[in-house]
Write an enzyme that holds these catalytic residues in place. Structure first.
Site, PDB file in Angstrom:
ATOM      1  N   SER A 136       0.959  -1.255  -0.018  1.00  0.00           N
ATOM      2  CA  SER A 136      -0.046  -0.004   0.049  1.00  0.00           C
ATOM      3  C   SER A 136       0.773   1.298   0.026  1.00  0.00           C
ATOM      4  O   SER A 136       2.215   0.975   0.352  1.00  0.00           O
ATOM      5  CB  SER A 136      -0.877  -0.059   1.243  1.00  0.00           C
ATOM      6  N   TYR A 149      -2.552  -1.461  10.208  1.00  0.00           N
ATOM      7  CA  TYR A 149      -2.382  -1.473   8.698  1.00  0.00           C
ATOM      8  C   TYR A 149      -1.195  -0.954   8.164  1.00  0.00           C
ATOM      9  O   TYR A 149      -0.503  -1.599   7.471  1.00  0.00           O
ATOM     10  CB  TYR A 149      -3.806  -0.953   8.253  1.00  0.00           C
TER      11      TYR A 149
END
Length: 248
Positions: A136, A149
């Site tokens: 990401s 995350y």
């Protein structure tokens, strides 16, 4: 299954994972779709004419059982896409360890376990395979509401480099893709809030959210011979976001 190369995509019931499966099938792979959502992954696989296996990527025993089933019923895999992941947002000061561990177990430990198992198969069968991990932009930038995350995706970026170095001698390429703001179920809350969407797009020079298929196409490229000299890299598909220094 046929004599086509075999790919496994995790987190493939919807969104980016499903788009990856579609792109790989168009590139000539037979694809196994895996997801914790048993009904969802079965429906997705039926739609594509592919195979579905239910698996919780945070559960070591389930991952081991999935790879054993694939080996027994379908043969060795040539490509692995580690896409399964969760965000689980919350306030940092009250973020509990159990939630942190769950995110890390799925997003990072699950990637490690699946990558190791897939690599062992590829080495045993002398397959010049490809592994693509879903990282990401939050491997490099951060959002305070998703601490686990962000930590997990930074770990995926580094794990990708480590495994690429370890497996280069076996002609197994390992790369990652780092999506920006992508129009998927994970972004549904932002899409439903005009102010939040405006803020997200203010950080995206191209001024729009990406599509799941735009990620899937990059994943398929990294699994193809067109990417034969690329390994250890994270390709950011973010509409220019990481290069943006300020917003007007």
């Amino acid at each position: 299954m046929t004599d086509k190369p075999l790919a496994l995509v995790t987190g493939a019931a919807q969104g980016i994972g499903l788009a990856c499966a579609e792109a790989l099938m168009e590139d000539g792979y037979d694809v196994i779709l895996s997801d914790i959502n048993t009904d969802g992954v079965s429906a997705a696989a039926q739609k594509l004419g592919a195979t579905a296996i239910a698996c919780d990527m945070g559960d070591l025993a389930q991952i081991e059982a999935m790879f054993a089933k694939i080996a027994a019923d379908y043969g060795p895999i040539s490509a692995l896409v580690n896409n399964a992941g969760v965000a689980m947002p919350g306030d940092f000061l009250s973020y509990d360890v159990e939630t942190f561990d769950k995110v890390i177990n799925i997003n990072l430990r699950g990637v490690f376990v699946a990558t190791q198992m897939a690599a062992r198969v590829m080495v045993e069968h002398k397959i010049a395979g490809a592994i693509v991990n879903m990282s990401s932009i939050n491997a490099q930038v951060a959002i305070p509401q998703i601490p686990a995350y962000c930590a997990s995706k930074g770990g995926v970026m580094q794990l990708t480099k480590v495994v690429a170095l370890a497996l280069a001698k076996n002609n197994i390429r390992v790369n990652a893709v780092g999506p920006g703001s992508i129009d998927t179920e994970m972004m549904a809350g932002v899409n439903a809030n005009p102010e939040a969407f405006k803020t997200a797009m203010s950080r995206t020079p191209m001024g729009r959210a990406g599509s799941a298929r735009e990620i899937g196409d990059v994943v398929a490229f990294l699994c193809s011979k067109k990417a034969s000299y690329i390994t250890g890299e994270t390709i950011y598909v973010d509409g220019g976001r990481l290069g943006l220094n300020y917003t007007c």
